[in-house]
Scaffold this motif. Structure first.
Motif, mmCIF file in Angstrom:
data_model
loop_
_atom_site.group_PDB
_atom_site.id
_atom_site.type_symbol
_atom_site.label_atom_id
_atom_site.label_comp_id
_atom_site.label_asym_id
_atom_site.label_seq_id
_atom_site.Cartn_x
_atom_site.Cartn_y
_atom_site.Cartn_z
ATOM 1 N N VAL A 12 0.843 -1.186 0.000
ATOM 2 C CA VAL A 12 0.000 0.000 0.000
ATOM 3 C C VAL A 12 0.883 1.242 0.000
ATOM 4 N N GLN A 13 0.391 2.314 -0.572
ATOM 5 C CA GLN A 13 1.125 3.573 -0.568
ATOM 6 C C GLN A 13 1.003 4.267 0.779
ATOM 7 N N ALA A 14 1.990 5.093 1.089
ATOM 8 C CA ALA A 14 1.946 5.870 2.323
ATOM 9 C C ALA A 14 0.639 6.645 2.411
ATOM 10 N N GLY A 15 0.049 6.627 3.603
ATOM 11 C CA GLY A 15 -1.234 7.265 3.816
ATOM 12 C C GLY A 15 -2.418 6.345 3.630
ATOM 13 N N ALA A 60 1.442 0.375 20.980
ATOM 14 C CA ALA A 60 2.754 0.988 20.959
ATOM 15 C C ALA A 60 2.609 2.471 20.625
ATOM 16 N N ASP A 61 3.488 3.293 21.188
ATOM 17 C CA ASP A 61 3.406 4.729 20.945
ATOM 18 C C ASP A 61 3.475 5.066 19.459
ATOM 19 N N SER A 62 4.217 4.286 18.704
ATOM 20 C CA SER A 62 4.427 4.576 17.298
ATOM 21 C C SER A 62 3.167 4.413 16.445
ATOM 22 N N PRO A 87 5.978 4.407 5.625
ATOM 23 C CA PRO A 87 6.981 3.425 5.211
ATOM 24 C C PRO A 87 7.604 2.672 6.378
ATOM 25 N N GLU A 88 7.756 3.319 7.515
ATOM 26 C CA GLU A 88 8.343 2.655 8.672
ATOM 27 C C GLU A 88 7.432 1.603 9.293
ATOM 28 N N ASP A 89 6.190 1.511 8.831
ATOM 29 C CA ASP A 89 5.299 0.432 9.253
ATOM 30 C C ASP A 89 5.567 -0.863 8.498
ATOM 31 N N THR A 90 6.407 -0.810 7.488
ATOM 32 C CA THR A 90 6.723 -1.996 6.707
ATOM 33 C C THR A 90 7.345 -3.067 7.592
ATOM 34 N N THR A 115 2.111 -12.113 8.145
ATOM 35 C CA THR A 115 1.659 -11.572 6.865
ATOM 36 C C THR A 115 2.446 -10.299 6.574
ATOM 37 N N GLN A 116 2.924 -10.176 5.343
ATOM 38 C CA GLN A 116 3.789 -9.060 4.959
ATOM 39 C C GLN A 116 2.974 -7.807 4.695
ATOM 40 N N VAL A 117 3.406 -6.709 5.297
ATOM 41 C CA VAL A 117 2.853 -5.388 5.023
ATOM 42 C C VAL A 117 3.976 -4.517 4.497
ATOM 43 N N THR A 118 3.797 -3.982 3.305
ATOM 44 C CA THR A 118 4.795 -3.117 2.691
ATOM 45 C C THR A 118 4.152 -1.782 2.357
ATOM 46 N N VAL A 119 4.750 -0.711 2.846
ATOM 47 C CA VAL A 119 4.239 0.639 2.625
ATOM 48 C C VAL A 119 5.268 1.404 1.804
#
Length: 121
Positions: A12-15, A60-62, A87-90, A115-119
């Protein structure tokens, strides 16, 4: 035997948003606390969100304000709604749950396969 099966990951794209699901099945007497963890390449696995059997949650705070954990006890399923992804959620996202097995008559912690999440930016 008890199993956790995850689904909903993707690119998914950022946002953007994704909704992850984690379904427990097998010889289950009760499902207690459930967690979502994630692990990025070269990083340690970190706790993202927790939900107790009565619906109490922690994050988590993030991810506070962006992610929401929920559960459907009738389906023995936990969800993670992820909004405003960065992107840092990847990472690979893993479900974990404390479950009392009706077969073994014991508590245990069980993990999903991830499960893979890619941002993308």
């Amino acid at each position: 035997q008890v199993q956790l099966v995850e689904s909903g990951g993707g690119l998914v794209q950022a946002g953007g948003s994704l909704r992850l699901s984690c379904a427990a099945s097998g010889s289950i007497f009760s499902v207690n606390v459930m967690h979502w963890y994630r692990q990025a390449p070269g990083k340690q696995r970190e706790l993202v969100a927790t939900i107790t059997s009565d619906g109490s949650t922690n994050y988590a705070d993030s991810v506070k304000g962006r992610f929401t954990i929920s559960r459907d006890n009738a389906k023995n399923t936990a969800y993670l709604q992820m909004n405003s992804l960065k992107p840092e959620d990847t990472a690979v996202y893993y479900c974990n749950a404390n479950i009392y097995s009706a077969y073994s008559r014991a508590f245990g912690f069980y993990w999903g396969q991830g499960t893979q999440v890619t941002v993308s930016s």
